[in-house]
Design a protein around this motif. Structure first.
Motif, short mmCIF file in Angstrom:
data_model
loop_
_atom_site.label_atom_id
_atom_site.label_comp_id
_atom_site.label_asym_id
_atom_site.label_seq_id
_atom_site.Cartn_x
_atom_site.Cartn_y
_atom_site.Cartn_z
N LYS A 35 1.84 20.69 69.65
CA LYS A 35 1.09 19.99 68.61
C LYS A 35 -0.42 19.98 68.86
CE LYS A 35 0.98 15.71 65.95
NZ LYS A 35 1.61 14.37 65.74
N PRO A 36 -0.90 19.68 70.08
CA PRO A 36 -2.35 19.68 70.27
C PRO A 36 -2.97 21.05 70.09
CG PRO A 36 -1.21 19.47 72.36
CD PRO A 36 -0.18 19.27 71.30
N VAL A 37 -2.21 22.12 70.37
CA VAL A 37 -2.72 23.47 70.16
C VAL A 37 -2.91 23.72 68.67
CG1 VAL A 37 -2.25 25.93 70.46
CG2 VAL A 37 -1.58 24.30 72.25
N PHE A 38 -1.91 23.33 67.86
CA PHE A 38 -2.01 23.50 66.41
C PHE A 38 -3.16 22.68 65.85
CE2 PHE A 38 2.80 24.37 66.47
CZ PHE A 38 2.59 25.73 66.63
N ALA A 42 -6.34 24.17 63.87
CA ALA A 42 -6.67 23.67 62.53
C ALA A 42 -8.12 23.19 62.47
CB ALA A 42 -5.72 22.55 62.14
N LEU A 43 -8.57 22.53 63.53
CA LEU A 43 -9.95 22.05 63.57
C LEU A 43 -10.93 23.21 63.55
CD1 LEU A 43 -11.88 19.61 63.99
CD2 LEU A 43 -11.66 20.02 66.46
N LEU A 44 -10.68 24.22 64.36
CA LEU A 44 -11.58 25.38 64.42
C LEU A 44 -11.53 26.18 63.12
CD1 LEU A 44 -10.86 26.58 68.07
CD2 LEU A 44 -12.81 25.25 67.23
N ALA A 61 -12.26 19.02 55.31
CA ALA A 61 -11.11 19.37 56.14
C ALA A 61 -11.45 19.22 57.62
CB ALA A 61 -10.66 20.80 55.84
N PHE A 62 -12.66 19.65 58.00
CA PHE A 62 -13.08 19.54 59.39
C PHE A 62 -13.12 18.08 59.83
CE2 PHE A 62 -16.48 18.90 62.52
CZ PHE A 62 -16.01 19.71 63.55
N PHE A 63 -13.64 17.22 58.99
CA PHE A 63 -13.72 15.80 59.33
C PHE A 63 -12.33 15.21 59.51
CE2 PHE A 63 -13.73 11.33 57.98
CZ PHE A 63 -14.59 10.80 58.92
N ILE A 64 -11.41 15.56 58.60
CA ILE A 64 -10.05 15.04 58.70
C ILE A 64 -9.39 15.48 59.99
CG2 ILE A 64 -7.73 15.19 57.70
CD1 ILE A 64 -9.08 15.34 54.93
N PHE A 65 -9.48 16.79 60.31
CA PHE A 65 -8.85 17.28 61.52
C PHE A 65 -9.54 16.77 62.78
CE2 PHE A 65 -7.07 20.67 58.71
CZ PHE A 65 -5.73 20.42 58.98
N LEU A 66 -10.83 16.49 62.69
CA LEU A 66 -11.54 15.91 63.82
C LEU A 66 -11.00 14.52 64.13
CD1 LEU A 66 -13.81 16.02 65.92
CD2 LEU A 66 -15.36 15.10 64.15
N ASN A 69 -7.50 14.84 65.62
CA ASN A 69 -7.56 15.27 67.01
C ASN A 69 -7.97 14.12 67.93
OD1 ASN A 69 -7.40 18.40 67.90
ND2 ASN A 69 -7.90 18.26 65.73
N ILE A 70 -8.98 13.37 67.53
CA ILE A 70 -9.45 12.24 68.33
C ILE A 70 -8.35 11.21 68.49
CG2 ILE A 70 -11.04 10.27 68.39
CD1 ILE A 70 -13.12 12.10 67.05
N PHE A 71 -7.65 10.91 67.40
CA PHE A 71 -6.57 9.93 67.44
C PHE A 71 -5.44 10.41 68.35
CE2 PHE A 71 -2.57 8.07 66.05
CZ PHE A 71 -2.88 6.73 65.93
N TYR A 72 -5.11 11.70 68.24
CA TYR A 72 -4.01 12.25 69.05
C TYR A 72 -4.30 12.11 70.53
CZ TYR A 72 -0.76 15.54 71.16
OH TYR A 72 0.21 16.12 71.95
N TRP A 73 -5.50 12.50 70.95
CA TRP A 73 -5.82 12.44 72.38
C TRP A 73 -6.00 11.02 72.87
CZ3 TRP A 73 -4.63 16.22 75.34
CH2 TRP A 73 -4.60 17.52 74.83
#
Length: 204
Positions: A35-38, A42-44, A61-66, A69-73
């Protein structure tokens, strides 16, 4: 589970009896969890879309995925720092399976012992002891026990031997004996799942 000041993604109203206190190493985690790889891809990809095609839509889209990602980590950091740590034993090599036990009680009524058997992707061998950290799945507030728990081997997020050994040393001899006795109550061949232990004066 509880030093409320540094918990954002977990339930801060409960506390683990043996908090994991495990540091998450991102590169180690990404070897075991996709999941973190995906999320990173997606962020890049959204950043590339914003720079090359549409600044507005790509930027959104970048803001959403950012944020995702922050929430996940942040959640992974809190999970392994504050989640409930229990010992596990590798009970099968083909397939590789790990057994972990806990009591699903919420602490105000009864005892609800279980053994969770999960697929194991680490390097450990049969009968080897493995440290894990788990989060618990909720239930209605009037129910005296959690519905389930989800142990994750600490080696999936950290490969520092000193830290892994520190986790193992946090488990008592009695806790290993309890796990071994409960495993004996499960019918072979072993399979993945949550198994209720009906002995030991349990409330099941």
């Amino acid at each position: 589970m509880k030093d409320n000041r540094d918990i954002f993604t977990l339930d801060s109203d409960t506390i683990a009896s043996n908090p994991g206190r495990v540091k998450v190493m991102p590169l180690v985690l990404m070897r075991y969890m996709y999941k973190p790889v995906f999320l990173l891809i997606a962020l890049l990809a959204s950043l590339a879309f914003a720079l090359d095609i549409s600044l507005i839509f790509g930027g959104i889209a970048f803001f959403i995925f950012l944020v995702v990602n922050i929430f996940y980590w942040r959640r992974k950091k809190e999970q392994f720092a504050h989640g409930d740590s229990n010992g596990g034993i590798i009970i099968s090599e083909k397939p590789k399976l790990l057994a972990v036990t806990t009591d699903l009680t919420k602490g105000f009524a009864g005892s609800f012992p279980v053994v969770k058997i999960i697929a194991y992707k680490g390097k450990g061998k049969l009968n080897e002891r493995i440290g894990t950290v788990a989060l618990y799945q909720g239930s209605e507030s009037c129910v005296p026990h959690w519905n389930d728990f989800f142990p994750v081997p600490v080696e999936y997020v950290n490969n520092n031997k000193a830290e892994l050994n520190a986790v193992l040393s946090s488990y008592s001899t009695e806790s290993w004996e309890v796990l071994e006795s409960r495993i004996e109550q499960i019918t072979k061949p072993y399979k993945e799942g949550l198994f209720k232990i009906s002995s030991e004066n349990s409330s099941w």
